[in-house]
Design an enzyme around this catalytic site. Structure first.
Site, mmCIF file in Angstrom:
data_model
loop_
_atom_site.group_PDB
_atom_site.id
_atom_site.type_symbol
_atom_site.label_atom_id
_atom_site.label_comp_id
_atom_site.label_asym_id
_atom_site.label_seq_id
_atom_site.Cartn_x
_atom_site.Cartn_y
_atom_site.Cartn_z
ATOM 1 N N GLY A 211 -30.645 12.853 10.461
ATOM 2 C CA GLY A 211 -29.760 11.793 11.054
ATOM 3 C C GLY A 211 -30.251 11.333 12.106
ATOM 4 N N GLY B 279 -29.122 7.954 13.528
ATOM 5 C CA GLY B 279 -27.814 7.450 13.756
ATOM 6 C C GLY B 279 -27.497 7.508 15.034
ATOM 7 C CB ALA C 256 -28.518 13.290 7.425
ATOM 8 C CB SER D 18 -15.785 15.325 9.712
ATOM 9 O OG SER D 18 -14.796 14.389 9.837
ATOM 10 C CD GLU E 228 -11.414 11.057 8.120
ATOM 11 O OE1 GLU E 228 -10.890 10.863 7.024
ATOM 12 O OE2 GLU E 228 -10.419 10.837 9.132
ATOM 13 C CE1 TYR F 73 -18.217 11.864 6.316
ATOM 14 C CE2 TYR F 73 -15.851 12.117 7.094
ATOM 15 C CZ TYR F 73 -17.485 12.296 7.174
ATOM 16 O OH TYR F 73 -17.748 12.559 8.473
ATOM 17 N NE ARG G 157 -18.140 5.653 15.524
ATOM 18 C CZ ARG G 157 -18.048 6.281 14.570
ATOM 19 N NH1 ARG G 157 -18.814 6.863 13.509
ATOM 20 N NH2 ARG G 157 -16.852 7.154 14.374
ATOM 21 C CG PHE H 214 -17.733 3.727 12.050
ATOM 22 C CD1 PHE H 214 -17.078 4.816 11.230
ATOM 23 C CD2 PHE H 214 -19.087 3.563 11.942
ATOM 24 C CE1 PHE H 214 -18.288 5.596 10.313
ATOM 25 C CE2 PHE H 214 -19.950 4.219 11.269
ATOM 26 C CZ PHE H 214 -19.491 5.149 10.361
ATOM 27 C CD GLU I 243 -5.498 5.452 7.212
ATOM 28 O OE1 GLU I 243 -6.591 6.375 7.247
ATOM 29 O OE2 GLU I 243 -5.891 4.267 7.463
#
Ligand code: NDP
Ligand code: GDR
Length: 324
Positions: free
Chosen positions: A10, A13, A81, A125, A127, A149, A184, A188, A281
């Site tokens: 990655g 990125g 990545a 993450s 998330e 994800y 970024r 996003f 969400e």
């Protein structure tokens, strides 16, 4: 002294570019994994490209990962990545799982086969906390992911823990909260807003269409966060860490600060478009970075307002330069 050698997946990125800079500045030899594409995608590393060794490999292809590690024998591997855009994970859930979940196992196996002494960092993450069980979130907060994800990242986290416990690998998982920068990706929300502000300020657009303005995130600066990744691999004992600012702000506040930085009133320009709403969400994220501070000595330098202003300034420069 022999240069330390690190391999970054990655590297093209946002985080890969900042981590590569940090490691080069510390004297590392940096191996960057790049996947094949029909057009080159090296904008974020163009300024350091001649100091990196770029090797072709893909998280979807085990043999390519084994070859990259065997040929370059790094002492540290940073797995940055991923298919990293949450919204895309609903339209491409299997690709997201292959890359963001199983890709971690492929890389861990490559390390185990070639050299189990290699130290490993996994980009986990916030998330994973999803529909949060407690506020703020810590290393022991239970996971409740809300997107393919997030589900894939939970797998990536646990397989990292499992390989540490099964094979004694020095494998650490950084549960990083949102971190942003002028590098970024444009999809996003922070960058979409700051780039949108710049286009409106330059008279190229009048409206900016967004989704959920109520969601709250703990936004930090990417260059601060890659320091925490490196610090994790310098510890004698591998572990898992929350990396966050401890503050949360809504998308609405982000708009207020970003438009304000260009002396614009966000309410005259922002419109809500259902296309940017998500099937499920994550309403509120805010992390508790106490363990990272106490164990790693990690602190962030840049706060929310400064971060947003820095991104607006960079996008104004970019749009003006494009206009000539
Ligand atoms: P980016 O989306 O900017 O970068 C993702 C990188 O992954 C790119 O270099 C991309 O290559 C590469 N990549 C994607 N698929 C593959 C593949 N199959 N094989 C090899 N490389 C691949 O992400 P960020 O830099 O923002 O994030 C870095 C990591 O941290 C990601 O794993 C992300 O999920 C995670 N994370 C990010 C946070 C954030 O706020 N930024 C917070 C928490 C975790 P290419 O350029 O070719 O597309
Ligand atoms: P996130 O980042 O999903 O948190 O994942 P993103 O910036 O995409 O969304 C943040 C919040 O903003 C809301 N939102 C919008 N988002 C986007 N992209 N576009 C819009 O128009 C918009 N309007 C409102 C979203 O609904 C969401 O609530 C990022 C990624 O970097 C992940 O890889 C990483 O793991 C997490 O951060 C931590």
């Amino acid at each position: 002294m022999v240069a330390r050698r690190a391999l970054i997946t990655g590297v093209t990125g946002q985080d890969g570019s900042y981590l590569a800079e940090l490691l080069l500045a510390q004297g590392y030899e940096v191996i960057g994994v790049v996947r094949r594409s029909s057009t080159l995608n090296f904008e974020r590393i163009a300024h350091i490209q001649d100091r990196l060794t770029l090797v072709p490999a893909d998280l979807l292809d085990e043999v390519s990962l084994i070859a990259a590690i065997r040929d370059h024998r790094p002492s540290e591997v940073y797995n940055l990545a991923a298919q990293s855009f949450v919204q895309t994970s609903w339209s491409q859930p299997v690709l997201t799982g292959e890359t963001t979940a199983l890709g971690v196992t492929r890389l861990l196996d490559a390390i185990r086969i070639v050299d189990p002494e290699i130290r490993f960092y996994q980009a986990s993450s916030s998330e994973m906390f999803g529909k949060v069980h407690e506020v703020p979130q810590t290393e022991v907060t239970p996971f409740y992911p809300r997107s393919p994800y997030g589900v894939a990242k939970v797998y990536g986290h646990w397989i990292t823990v499992n390989y540490r416990e099964s094979y004694g690998l020095h494998a650490s998982s950084g549960m990083l909260f949102n971190h942003e920068s002028p590098r970024r990706g444009l999809e996003f929300v922070t960058r979409k807003v700051t780039h949108g502000v710049a286009r409106i300020a330059c008279g190229l657009d009048d409206k900016l269409a967004l989704g959920n303005l109520d969601s709250q995130r703990d936004w930090g600066y990417a260059a601060d966060y890659v320091r925490a990744m490196w610090l994790m691999l310098q510890q004698d004992v591998p572990s898992d860490y929350v990396v966050a600012t401890g503050e949360t702000h809504s998308v609405r506040e982000l708009c207020e600060v970003a438009f304000g930085a260009a002396e614009l009133d966000w309410q005259q320009h922002v419109v809500v478009d259902e296309r940017f709403l998500r099937p499920a969400e994550v309403d509120l994220l805010v992390g508790d970075p106490t363990k990272a501070r106490d164990t790693l000595g990690w602190e962030r330098d840049v706060g929310f307002a400064r971060l947003v202003e820095m991104m607006v300034e960079a996008d104004l420069d970019l749009v003006r330069a494009q206009l000539g």
